[in-house]
Scaffold this motif. Structure first.
Motif, PDB file in Angstrom:
ATOM      1  N   ALA A  41      37.090  69.577  36.213  1.00 26.06           N
ATOM      2  CA  ALA A  41      35.753  69.600  36.823  1.00 26.06           C
ATOM      3  C   ALA A  41      35.727  68.921  38.190  1.00 26.06           C
ATOM      4  O   ALA A  41      35.097  69.423  39.128  1.00 26.06           O
ATOM      5  CB  ALA A  41      34.746  68.941  35.885  1.00 26.06           C
ATOM      6  N   ALA A  42      36.424  67.803  38.306  1.00 27.51           N
ATOM      7  CA  ALA A  42      36.418  67.092  39.584  1.00 27.51           C
ATOM      8  C   ALA A  42      37.139  67.893  40.658  1.00 27.51           C
ATOM      9  O   ALA A  42      36.688  67.953  41.816  1.00 27.51           O
ATOM     10  CB  ALA A  42      37.072  65.715  39.414  1.00 27.51           C
ATOM     11  N   ALA A  91      34.908  70.783  41.709  1.00 22.59           N
ATOM     12  CA  ALA A  91      33.807  70.325  42.559  1.00 22.59           C
ATOM     13  C   ALA A  91      34.301  70.071  43.985  1.00 22.59           C
ATOM     14  O   ALA A  91      33.625  70.431  44.962  1.00 22.59           O
ATOM     15  CB  ALA A  91      33.193  69.056  41.972  1.00 22.59           C
ATOM     16  N   SER A 105      34.930  73.433  45.681  1.00 20.57           N
ATOM     17  CA  SER A 105      33.669  74.076  46.063  1.00 20.57           C
ATOM     18  C   SER A 105      33.068  73.413  47.300  1.00 20.57           C
ATOM     19  O   SER A 105      32.577  74.102  48.205  1.00 20.57           O
ATOM     20  CB  SER A 105      32.682  73.995  44.895  1.00 20.57           C
ATOM     21  OG  SER A 105      31.482  74.656  45.210  1.00 20.57           O
ATOM     22  N   GLN A 106      33.145  72.109  47.363  1.00 20.32           N
ATOM     23  CA  GLN A 106      32.629  71.402  48.537  1.00 20.32           C
ATOM     24  C   GLN A 106      33.420  71.784  49.787  1.00 20.32           C
ATOM     25  O   GLN A 106      32.856  71.971  50.868  1.00 20.32           O
ATOM     26  CB  GLN A 106      32.691  69.894  48.313  1.00 20.32           C
ATOM     27  CG  GLN A 106      32.084  69.085  49.459  1.00 20.32           C
ATOM     28  CD  GLN A 106      32.069  67.602  49.156  1.00 20.32           C
ATOM     29  OE1 GLN A 106      32.695  67.125  48.218  1.00 20.32           O
ATOM     30  NE2 GLN A 106      31.333  66.837  49.963  1.00 20.32           N
TER      31      GLN A 106
END
Length: 216
Positions: free
Chosen positions: A127-128, A131, A134-135
């Motif tokens: 998940a990290a 994220a 995506s950023q």
């Protein structure tokens, strides 16, 4: 100039190597490329097949062979911490990086492939990490939106309708070229090899009915 459609799923190491090798394989030829993310698992389900990683002896061979292919091509390839994994977040992110009606560009696709296959063994669905990716990519649409999910569904269904059965597949002029080892055929087609014009392509695919396996 010919227009190519490159169908892929980042779960596939062959698609990852094919993506990296494409410019070299077609060097000097006039073409453009459209990158189309699709869900490989949906192809397998529709065709009643298991993935290579779901058959243990085939999984072992696949990763030995892909390691050799990476070595031969001089490309880095690092197997992720888990494989197979759920590629849906990456596929949706790829589509979300393109405006509605468009397809993701090469830079986006490259970053997604490298997130999986040049990650020093990290988990691609962490998940990290997702994220952070995506950023970095800054999608113009919400990857979790129904619009993006539908875009992926429609793209996958369209690929199935066209006859795509695996990844990577390159489509040009309605002809499908499957796999990393088909690039010499793609190059020959772009160069105008007469084999494609004299009926050999069609003749090679003519059905030859034979013995069929009995249902279990």
């Amino acid at each position: 100039m010919k227009h190519l459609r490159f169908y892929f799923d980042p779960i596939s190491p062959y698609a990852a190597l094919a993506f990296e090798h494409l410019p070299q394989a077609l060097e000097g030829l006039s073409y453009s490329v459209e990158y189309r993310p699709i869900l490989f698992a949906a192809l397998l389900h529709a065709l009643g097949q298991k993935g290579p990683a779901e058959i243990e002896p085939k999984r072992q061979w696949t990763f030995r062979q892909i390691s050799w292919a990476a070595h031969k091509l001089g490309q880095p390839l690092q197997v992720p911490a888990q494989h197979p994994f759920n590629p849906l977040p990456l596929l949706r992110l790829a589509w979300a990086c393109a405006p509605a009606g468009d397809t993701p560009n090469r830079a986006t696709v490259e970053r997604i492939f490298r997130h999986v296959w040049r990650s020093e063994g990290a988990h691609p669905a962490d998940a990290a990490r997702l994220a952070a990716l995506s950023q970095e990519l800054a999608p113009v649409r919400d990857p979790a939106s129904e619009e993006v999910k539908e875009t992926l569904r429609v793209a996958t269904e369209a690929a199935l309708t066209l006859g795509v059965f695996g990844v990577p597949t390159i489509e040009v002029d309605g002809r499908l070229f499957w796999g990393l080892d088909s690039f010499d055929m793609v190059a020959a087609y772009l160069k105008g090899d007469p084999w494609f014009q004299q009926g050999d392509w069609e003749a090679a695919a003519v059905p030859r009915p034979g013995v069929r396996r009995a249902a279990p």
